[in-house]
Design a protein around this motif. Sequence first.
Motif, short mmCIF file in Angstrom:
data_model
loop_
_atom_site.label_atom_id
_atom_site.label_comp_id
_atom_site.label_asym_id
_atom_site.label_seq_id
_atom_site.Cartn_x
_atom_site.Cartn_y
_atom_site.Cartn_z
N SER A 1 -5.48 11.09 17.50
CA SER A 1 -4.46 10.13 17.93
C SER A 1 -3.16 10.32 17.15
CB SER A 1 -4.99 8.71 17.75
OG SER A 1 -4.01 7.77 18.05
N LEU A 2 -3.27 10.39 15.84
CA LEU A 2 -2.07 10.52 14.99
C LEU A 2 -1.35 11.84 15.24
CD1 LEU A 2 -3.46 9.08 11.67
CD2 LEU A 2 -1.72 8.05 13.14
N THR A 3 -2.09 12.92 15.37
CA THR A 3 -1.46 14.22 15.57
C THR A 3 -0.88 14.33 16.98
OG1 THR A 3 -3.64 15.17 16.05
CG2 THR A 3 -2.78 15.44 13.81
N SER A 4 -1.51 13.70 17.95
CA SER A 4 -0.96 13.71 19.32
C SER A 4 0.40 13.02 19.36
CB SER A 4 -1.90 13.00 20.29
OG SER A 4 -3.07 13.76 20.48
N ARG A 5 0.50 11.92 18.66
CA ARG A 5 1.78 11.20 18.64
C ARG A 5 2.83 11.95 17.82
NH1 ARG A 5 -0.83 5.40 17.68
NH2 ARG A 5 -1.49 6.57 15.87
N ALA A 6 2.38 12.78 16.88
CA ALA A 6 3.31 13.49 16.00
C ALA A 6 4.02 14.65 16.69
CB ALA A 6 2.58 13.99 14.75
N VAL A 7 3.37 15.27 17.66
CA VAL A 7 3.99 16.43 18.33
C VAL A 7 4.86 15.95 19.49
CG1 VAL A 7 2.10 17.97 17.69
CG2 VAL A 7 2.08 16.88 19.92
N GLU A 8 5.78 16.80 19.89
CA GLU A 8 6.69 16.46 20.98
C GLU A 8 5.93 16.35 22.30
OE1 GLU A 8 9.66 19.48 21.01
OE2 GLU A 8 10.44 18.92 19.05
N ASP A 9 6.49 15.55 23.21
CA ASP A 9 5.87 15.33 24.52
C ASP A 9 5.61 16.62 25.28
OD1 ASP A 9 5.89 12.61 24.17
OD2 ASP A 9 7.74 12.29 25.30
N ARG A 10 6.46 17.61 25.11
CA ARG A 10 6.32 18.85 25.88
C ARG A 10 5.03 19.60 25.58
NH1 ARG A 10 8.39 23.47 22.85
NH2 ARG A 10 9.16 22.73 20.85
N HIS A 11 4.37 19.27 24.47
CA HIS A 11 3.12 19.94 24.11
C HIS A 11 1.90 19.21 24.66
CE1 HIS A 11 5.14 22.79 21.62
NE2 HIS A 11 5.72 21.83 20.92
N ARG A 12 2.10 18.07 25.26
CA ARG A 12 0.98 17.30 25.80
C ARG A 12 0.91 17.47 27.31
NH1 ARG A 12 3.02 13.47 21.79
NH2 ARG A 12 4.12 12.36 23.41
N VAL A 13 -0.29 17.37 27.85
CA VAL A 13 -0.51 17.42 29.29
C VAL A 13 -0.93 16.02 29.70
CG1 VAL A 13 -1.89 18.39 31.16
CG2 VAL A 13 -1.21 19.83 29.23
N ASN A 14 -0.09 15.34 30.48
CA ASN A 14 -0.36 13.95 30.87
C ASN A 14 -0.67 13.08 29.66
OD1 ASN A 14 0.03 14.53 33.58
ND2 ASN A 14 -2.11 15.11 33.85
N GLY A 15 0.01 13.34 28.56
CA GLY A 15 -0.18 12.56 27.35
C GLY A 15 -1.24 13.09 26.40
#
Length: 166
Positions: free
Chosen positions: A98-112
């Motif tokens: 959770s913490l690392t997901s929020r730390a990276v930019e949105d462009r690195h996530r797929v549908n969050g």
Amino acid sequence: MPPSLPVHDRPAAGFRRVRLERRSVPGQTYLLSVATLYRRPVFTDDDAARAVCRVHTAQWPWRDSAVLAWVLMPDHWQGLVTLGERDSLSTLVGRFKSLTSRAVEDRHRVNGWLWAKGFTDRVLGKAEPAMDAARHLVGLPLRAGLVRRLGDYAYWNTAWLDGTEP
């Protein structure tokens, strides 16, 4: 009617044994692995890799657990962690993700989502020294051919770097 199997040969006993091995045991050391969603090489991007690395520098995400060693590969994270009293493995890994997901930019996530569902774990055997497991872990970038020298790879750490036993 077939003869009855001894208790230790029954399938249920094997499944029960597997469930017990995957149970969270405070004070036990585990090798953990978390893959990115679809095994995308997100951490070839230095900004994304640094964002995840910063989570390791704070103590509060780990609470009373100890991170003995970790390495961030292009498409996954692996760590050697001694579990504390206050968290289960699932809770600890969930907090990390959770913490690392929020730390990276949105462009690195797929549908969050940054990380794939779940994680893998292996209990470190009693005869397996934690320092040896840590050496193997931090040597992954060398064996994967990402660098020629371990010092050339920035995304790893171990508690033994200062020369003391953690």
